[in-house]
Write a protein that holds these residues in place. Structure first.
Motif, PDB file in Angstrom:
ATOM      1  N   ILE A 195       0.846  -1.196   0.000  1.00  0.00           N
ATOM      2  CA  ILE A 195       0.000   0.000   0.000  1.00  0.00           C
ATOM      3  C   ILE A 195       0.879   1.242   0.000  1.00  0.00           C
ATOM      4  O   ILE A 195       1.807   1.350   0.785  1.00  0.00           O
ATOM      5  CB  ILE A 195      -0.929   0.009   1.234  1.00  0.00           C
ATOM      6  N   ASN A 196       0.578   2.180  -0.902  1.00  0.00           N
ATOM      7  CA  ASN A 196       1.248   3.465  -0.959  1.00  0.00           C
ATOM      8  C   ASN A 196       0.161   4.529  -0.814  1.00  0.00           C
ATOM      9  O   ASN A 196      -0.662   4.695  -1.708  1.00  0.00           O
ATOM     10  CB  ASN A 196       2.008   3.618  -2.275  1.00  0.00           C
ATOM     11  N   LEU A 197       0.151   5.210   0.318  1.00  0.00           N
ATOM     12  CA  LEU A 197      -0.900   6.173   0.624  1.00  0.00           C
ATOM     13  C   LEU A 197      -0.288   7.540   0.852  1.00  0.00           C
ATOM     14  O   LEU A 197       0.664   7.690   1.619  1.00  0.00           O
ATOM     15  CB  LEU A 197      -1.654   5.714   1.890  1.00  0.00           C
ATOM     16  N   LYS A 198      -0.833   8.557   0.175  1.00  0.00           N
ATOM     17  CA  LYS A 198      -0.388   9.932   0.366  1.00  0.00           C
ATOM     18  C   LYS A 198      -1.459  10.683   1.151  1.00  0.00           C
ATOM     19  O   LYS A 198      -2.601  10.783   0.705  1.00  0.00           O
ATOM     20  CB  LYS A 198      -0.132  10.609  -0.979  1.00  0.00           C
ATOM     21  N   LEU A 199      -1.070  11.185   2.327  1.00  0.00           N
ATOM     22  CA  LEU A 199      -1.999  11.932   3.174  1.00  0.00           C
ATOM     23  C   LEU A 199      -1.849  13.419   2.885  1.00  0.00           C
ATOM     24  O   LEU A 199      -0.737  13.960   2.947  1.00  0.00           O
ATOM     25  CB  LEU A 199      -1.697  11.669   4.651  1.00  0.00           C
ATOM     26  N   ASN A 200      -2.950  14.083   2.593  1.00  0.00           N
ATOM     27  CA  ASN A 200      -2.952  15.519   2.335  1.00  0.00           C
ATOM     28  C   ASN A 200      -2.987  16.247   3.682  1.00  0.00           C
ATOM     29  O   ASN A 200      -3.954  16.143   4.425  1.00  0.00           O
ATOM     30  CB  ASN A 200      -4.159  15.892   1.485  1.00  0.00           C
ATOM     31  N   LEU A 201      -1.934  16.992   3.988  1.00  0.00           N
ATOM     32  CA  LEU A 201      -1.833  17.711   5.256  1.00  0.00           C
ATOM     33  C   LEU A 201      -1.998  19.213   5.100  1.00  0.00           C
ATOM     34  O   LEU A 201      -1.820  19.956   6.058  1.00  0.00           O
ATOM     35  CB  LEU A 201      -0.459  17.428   5.889  1.00  0.00           C
ATOM     36  N   SER A 202      -2.362  19.663   3.921  1.00  0.00           N
ATOM     37  CA  SER A 202      -2.393  21.103   3.638  1.00  0.00           C
ATOM     38  C   SER A 202      -3.436  21.861   4.467  1.00  0.00           C
ATOM     39  O   SER A 202      -3.294  23.067   4.664  1.00  0.00           O
ATOM     40  CB  SER A 202      -2.637  21.349   2.157  1.00  0.00           C
ATOM     41  N   THR A 203      -4.452  21.182   4.979  1.00  0.00           N
ATOM     42  CA  THR A 203      -5.516  21.871   5.709  1.00  0.00           C
ATOM     43  C   THR A 203      -5.341  21.851   7.226  1.00  0.00           C
ATOM     44  O   THR A 203      -6.136  22.451   7.934  1.00  0.00           O
ATOM     45  CB  THR A 203      -6.891  21.251   5.373  1.00  0.00           C
TER      46      THR A 203
END
Length: 76
Positions: A42-50
């Motif tokens: 599994i390759n998961l990118k978490l969006n932390l911009s908010t």
């Protein structure tokens, strides 16, 4: 803790197929969001911009248990 900016990439590898819930919490244990993924690799990118700068925890839940991973969201 690992520093992160606007995105945090998780690479997970298992011996067999897994359904995984990845949860994001702040330093005060406040739940922020969850991601549901499945696979053996599994390759998961978490969006932390908010989310604001600070200390956070990722909880990775799978069939036979869970693990907590700390990270720090840094600024521009």
């Amino acid at each position: 803790p690992n520093p992160a900016f606007d995105e945090l990439e998780l690479e997970l590898e298992f011996d067999d197929q897994n359904e995984v819930k990845v949860e994001l919490y702040d330093a005060n244990s406040k739940y922020i969001q969850a991601y549901f993924v499945a696979g053996k690799e599994i390759n998961l990118k978490l969006n932390l911009s908010t989310i604001p700068q600070g200390a956070y925890w990722i909880k990775i839940n799978k069939r036979n248990g869970f693990i907590w991973l700390p990270f720090t969201k840094t600024g521009n």
